[in-house]
Design an enzyme around this catalytic site. Structure first.
Site, short mmCIF file in Angstrom:
data_model
loop_
_atom_site.label_atom_id
_atom_site.label_comp_id
_atom_site.label_asym_id
_atom_site.label_seq_id
_atom_site.Cartn_x
_atom_site.Cartn_y
_atom_site.Cartn_z
N ASP A 173 27.04 16.39 39.75
CA ASP A 173 27.40 16.31 41.16
C ASP A 173 26.33 17.10 41.87
O ASP A 173 26.32 18.34 41.81
CB ASP A 173 28.79 16.90 41.43
N HIS A 174 25.40 16.41 42.53
CA HIS A 174 24.21 17.11 43.02
C HIS A 174 24.54 18.16 44.08
O HIS A 174 23.74 19.05 44.33
CB HIS A 174 23.16 16.11 43.55
N HIS A 236 32.07 15.03 45.72
CA HIS A 236 31.47 16.16 46.43
C HIS A 236 32.52 17.02 47.13
O HIS A 236 32.53 18.25 47.01
CB HIS A 236 30.46 15.67 47.46
#
Length: 482
Positions: A173-174, A236
């Protein structure tokens, strides 16, 4: 027992000619190399369907770096390009994997990054397993989306688990690679000022907003099958909520941190019909420019939501009774990702007799596009007026780029790629987290289906449907839009 973390001496990058690779992965790796953070023995083997030689791929990579990596971070670019090898592979067929294994060669540690569609995960892993590239110290990183619901997520995770144990699976999950997101943990657990008041006794509500000004852009097919809830909230935003609400972990390691996050996700209360609003943008203006509506961009009518607002609750001791307002949408007035911690009013004001009005403290953590932390405090307005004592909120700002002007501002993927290479799972998502997130999201989607809830329309350039404003205002809450 999982083996100790090791530093990989081979990085195998699938989808190496794709958009993510050009914009983020290759620039991040080059920047890490420029800063001396990659081991000299690390060889980077790249693969995609495109037929090209290693020399041609290096030219391709050079063009991407010149386009997407700031010039001052390209030091040693020639050395980085020399690390790159390229082997064309069609992930859906067995051919090519033998040549890929030959190029990778013998390794002490292998890190594999799948920057591909999830539909290719299973055939890719089967190909890797057949040629022995899942053996020993091999670990794998997976890009989202990890499924479209709980069941499909389990199918993907089961397929990966056939070849890799959980301690060698790195789900990305960047957002967790962003400096300000990581700084949320430092803010909470490295400062005695906040943790004693980080609970329902002192916090009235929490807002998490991820607002985008863009529309469909190049994501037409994917987005219409996904929608705002699955595209952004499921991953996110729930990760941000978990970091805000988690209990203090016993240490900053992958098991302790992720244990606490999953407890929060499992404590999420089921959402009722009155606690969720969904919307879809129509034609309007963003940044002074006219933009088409979602249906016009798509070329057909659709029930896919481009906006969602949810009133969530974490039913545990710390957060009982504190609403978490989540809001995400496309074609909103500005691009911003932020967390707002709204504290309660003081129990008694000694200034009421002097005509002074107090306001509760508010902590705003802005994640993008600016990285900023702001705490509003009450202070006396200077002056000698006889009309009484005047108070006013004063912001205490910490602009992260200014506070740390002597450090390099990094791409989020730099942190994640380095952690993948070195074997640190702390900023990656564990299977039980993903599944807890999907269970909560699936309940909301089932609610929509059962009640035939369709997206309400809103004009591009606005803050979403009016019902989203009412969702908060019913509780006397105003969205933080300034």
């Amino acid at each position: 027992m999982p083996e100790l973390a090791f530093t990989a001496d081979r990085l195998l990058l699938f989808g190496a000619t794709g958009d993510l690779s050009q914009r983020m992965l290759l620039p991040s790796l080059c920047a890490l190399n420029s800063d001396g953070l990659l081991d000299q023995d690390l060889c980077i083997v790249c693969t995609a369907r495109s037929e090209m030689s290693t020399h041609e791929f290096r030219n391709f990579a050079r063009e991407a770096l010149e386009k997407f990596l700031p010039k001052h971070r390209r030091g040693g670019m020639a050395d980085f390009l020399n690390r790159l090898r390229y082997v064309p592979v069609d992930a859906t067929t067995p051919e090519g994997y033998d040549k890929l294994a030959e190029e990778v060669g013998e390794y002490d540690g292998l890190a594999i990054f799948l920057s591909t569609a999830p539909s290719l995960f299973e055939p890719t892993i089967s190909g890797l397993e057949r040629v022995g590239l899942t053996r020993g110290n091999a670990r794998i990183a997976l890009e989202k989306p990890l499924g479209t619901d709980f069941d499909s997520s389990c199918e993907i995770n089961d397929a990966v688990a056939k070849a890799f144990p959980e301690h060698r699976i790195f789900r990305i999950d960047h957002y967790l690679g962003k400096e300000t997101v990581q700084n949320l943990l430092a803010l909470r657990f490295a400062n005695i000022l906040f943790e004693p008041v980080w609970n329902s006794n002192y916090i009235e509500h929490v807002q998490i907003t991820v607002a985008e000004t863009v529309g469909l852009e190049s994501r037409v097919a994917y987005y219409d099958d996904s929608g705002a809830l699955r595209d952004m909230v499921q991953n996110h935003m729930l990760q941000l909520l978990a970091l805000v609400a988690m209990e203090p972990p016993t240490s900053f390691d992958s098991t302790a941190v992720r244990d606490e996050k999953v407890k929060v996700l499992r404590a999420l209360r089921e959402v009722s019909q009155s606690e969720v609003v969904t919307g879809q943008y129509r034609a309007g203006a963003v940044d002074g420019k006219s933009v088409p509506g979602y249906d016009e961009e798509l070329g057909k009518e659709s029930d896919t939501e481009t906006f969602v607002a949810v009133k969530a609750h974490v039913d545990n001791w710390r957060w009982r009774g504190v609403p978490f307002y989540l809001r995400h949408g496309k074609r909103l007035p500005e691009r911003v990702t932020e967390i707002v911690i709204q504290f309660r009013c003081i129990p008694h004001s000694i200034f009421e007799g002097r005509g002074a009005v107090t306001q509760p403290n508010r902590l705003v953590i802005e994640i993008q596009p600016k990285e900023n932390i702001q705490l509003s405090m009450m202070a006396k307005v200077p002056g000698l007026g006889r009309e009484g004592l005047r108070l006013r909120p004063v912001p205490l700002d910490i602009a992260m780029p200014d506070a740390f002007s002597d450090t390099v501002r990094r791409i989020a993927y730099e942190r994640l790629l380095l952690d993948l290479i070195e074997g640190d799972q702390t900023l990656f998502v564990r299977r039980d987290e993903v599944e807890a997130q999907w269970e909560w999201i699936d309940q909301i989607r089932a609610l929509w289906a059962e009640n035939d809830m369709k997206p309400k329309t809103y004009s591009a350039g606005s803050w979403g449907p009016s019902a989203a404003i009412a969702l908060a205002e019913r509780d006397g809450v105003t969205w933080h839009d300034d």
